[in-house]
Design an enzyme around this catalytic site. Structure first.
Site, PDB file in Angstrom:
ATOM      1  N   GLY A 176       0.671  -1.266   0.052  1.00  0.00           N
ATOM      2  CA  GLY A 176      -0.041  -0.165   0.106  1.00  0.00           C
ATOM      3  C   GLY A 176       0.747   1.258  -0.106  1.00  0.00           C
ATOM      4  O   GLY A 176       0.546   2.277  -0.820  1.00  0.00           O
ATOM      5  N   ASP A 177       1.925   1.203   0.637  1.00  0.00           N
ATOM      6  CA  ASP A 177       2.572   2.500   0.931  1.00  0.00           C
ATOM      7  C   ASP A 177       3.642   2.810  -0.488  1.00  0.00           C
ATOM      8  O   ASP A 177       3.533   3.681  -0.841  1.00  0.00           O
ATOM      9  CB  ASP A 177       3.491   2.166   1.960  1.00  0.00           C
ATOM     10  CG  ASP A 177       2.949   2.452   3.560  1.00  0.00           C
ATOM     11  OD1 ASP A 177       2.381   3.378   3.697  1.00  0.00           O
ATOM     12  OD2 ASP A 177       3.131   1.409   3.965  1.00  0.00           O
ATOM     13  N   THR A 178       4.063   1.738  -0.850  1.00  0.00           N
ATOM     14  CA  THR A 178       5.235   1.760  -2.043  1.00  0.00           C
ATOM     15  C   THR A 178       4.312   2.324  -3.430  1.00  0.00           C
ATOM     16  O   THR A 178       4.610   2.889  -4.223  1.00  0.00           O
ATOM     17  CB  THR A 178       5.838   0.562  -2.484  1.00  0.00           C
ATOM     18  OG1 THR A 178       4.933  -0.565  -2.517  1.00  0.00           O
ATOM     19  CG2 THR A 178       6.808   0.509  -1.353  1.00  0.00           C
ATOM     20  N   GLY A 181       3.359   5.743  -3.230  1.00  0.00           N
ATOM     21  CA  GLY A 181       4.688   6.446  -3.483  1.00  0.00           C
ATOM     22  C   GLY A 181       4.751   6.471  -4.962  1.00  0.00           C
ATOM     23  O   GLY A 181       5.065   7.700  -5.451  1.00  0.00           O
TER      24      GLY A 181
END
Length: 411
Positions: A176-178, A181
């Site tokens: 989810g974070d990458t 990003g």
């Protein structure tokens, strides 16, 4: 955008771009890392006491994790307290000379500190702001705390991940974070390209990325399938529903191979490779629905074949047949694989872990742009390593002014 971006023959496409990273953990730092990989000057602001908490994650020895060394590469670390007036004023001066500002605080936090888009864009009308949060800058859930884990759940990914008879699983990486990003970088570059082309950019120079939306965008026809067919996707382990044959198969030496034989032409080649000419010539299997109905039979035939020989032989035969397949690699396997090495995807850098330098292998740069390859110039820096340099060069502070911030202990 600075003129240096347009210098003919410039090997790094983003050289001359300056990025201010106000984020922590993974989403915003991952976005900023991509800028740094291709030549941008990335200035990472960290709290003086302990810095980015990622420095502590997944660490068994030393003072700084390899996760931080990886995501913090090609960045300058500046220790400033954004809760102090002096720290905020220094950040404003830096932001005034940046092309991009990336943050991943909860919505409203920058505004509370007097560092919101209205303030920073008044100081620097050209700056692009990338704002990454759990649920976005608008909507009824905007003020909820959001990490990648909750975003993956809210987006539907966790529901369809794992074995059907077990609780929801997850990928052992911060998807989810990458992904958020990546979308942040794409959005920033789109706005920068629009300016570079001389097109009107309008009032907004803000890229609003919600963690859950990035994940939801990867889930293909999850909701359309529900509306069109009444299909509610369920957990199916290593298989994809209706996509047959594909999945992980055990080889004779106990290692696993993932095979993708789910297109019509590849399916025929796969069946011939495993010695099942009868299945290859069965015209009734040339639809995804028909193969799905005979999934157990097809997987049984493939498993019997892979189980009769070691992984290397399986891969050789499938490669010769033109069937997509790959070994289920762990970290030691990746680190020595000749293709990874030939593509410069494993790079060795010297890192001090326990007072002594050690050679550590790190991931390389993606994407490959021949003649403009991104570079790992250095791995994640020490906390506050570049504080004096940046505050002198960009904030116009002298040694006494820097000393008055009380940051010496972080060096």
């Amino acid at each position: 955008m600075t003129d240096e971006l347009h210098i003919e023959g410039n090997a790094l496409p983003l050289r001359g771009i300056r990025v201010l990273e106000l984020g922590s953990f993974i989403a915003a730092p991952f976005a900023a890392r991509l800028f740094g990989d291709f030549g941008a000057e990335v200035i990472k602001i960290e709290k003086p006491q302990g810095g980015d908490e990622l420095r502590d994650w997944r660490k068994t020895r030393g003072t700084t994790s390899m996760l931080f060394r990886t995501i913090g590469r090609n960045k300058k670390s500046v220790a400033l307290d954004l809760r102090s007036e002096a720290g905020r004023e220094a950040v404003k001066k830096i932001a005034a000379q940046c092309d991009v500002v990336i943050e991943n605080f909860r919505p409203g936090t920058l505004e509370k500190w007097g560092l919101g888009p209205d303030v920073l864009q008044e100081l620097n009308p050209e700056v692009v702001m990338v704002r990454i949060s759990g649920y976005g800058q608008t909507g009824p859930y905007k003020n909820r705390a959001g990490f990648g884990s909750s975003a993956e759940s809210f987006a539907g990914l966790r529901y369809i991940t794992g074995e059907p008879d077990r609780p929801a699983g997850r990928a052992a990486a911060s998807v989810g974070d990458t992904v958020a990003g990546l979308y942040g970088v794409i959005g920033a570059l789109m706005l920068m390209l629009q300016k570079a082309r001389g097109l009107a950019t309008g009032a907004s120079q803000v890229v609003d990325v919600a963690l859950y939306e990035g994940v939801f965008s990867l889930l293909e026809s999850l909701v359309p399938d529900y509306d069109a067919y009444g299909m509610i996707r369920q957990r199916t382990g290593g298989a994809l529903p209706g996509v047959v044959p594909t999945g992980s198969y055990l080889c004779g030496d106990g290692l696993e191979v993932v095979i993708g034989g789910n297109s019509n032409s590849v399916f025929v080649r796969l069946m011939r490779a495993i010695g099942r000419e009868d299945l290859a010539e069965d015209a009734t299997l040339l639809t995804t629905e028909a193969r799905g109905a005979r999934e157990e039979e097809l997987n049984g035939a493939i498993s019997a074949w892979t189980g009769s020989m070691p992984l290397t032989e399986v891969l050789d035969k499938l490669d010769a047949a033109g069937v997509p397949a790959g070994p289920v690699y762990d970290a030691p396997s990746i680190a020595v694989d000749r293709h990874y090495l030939a593509r410069d995807m494993i790079q060795t850098h010297e890192v001090v872990i326990e007072d002594e330098p050690e050679l550590i292998r790190f991931p390389g740069v993606v994407p490959k742009i021949p003649g403009h390859e991104g570079r790992v110039r250095w791995v994640g820096p020490e906390l506050g390593q570049h504080t004096a340099e940046v505050l002198q060069d960009l904030a116009g502070m002298d040694a006494d002014g820097i000393a008055s911030l009380g940051l010496q202990e972080v060096r």
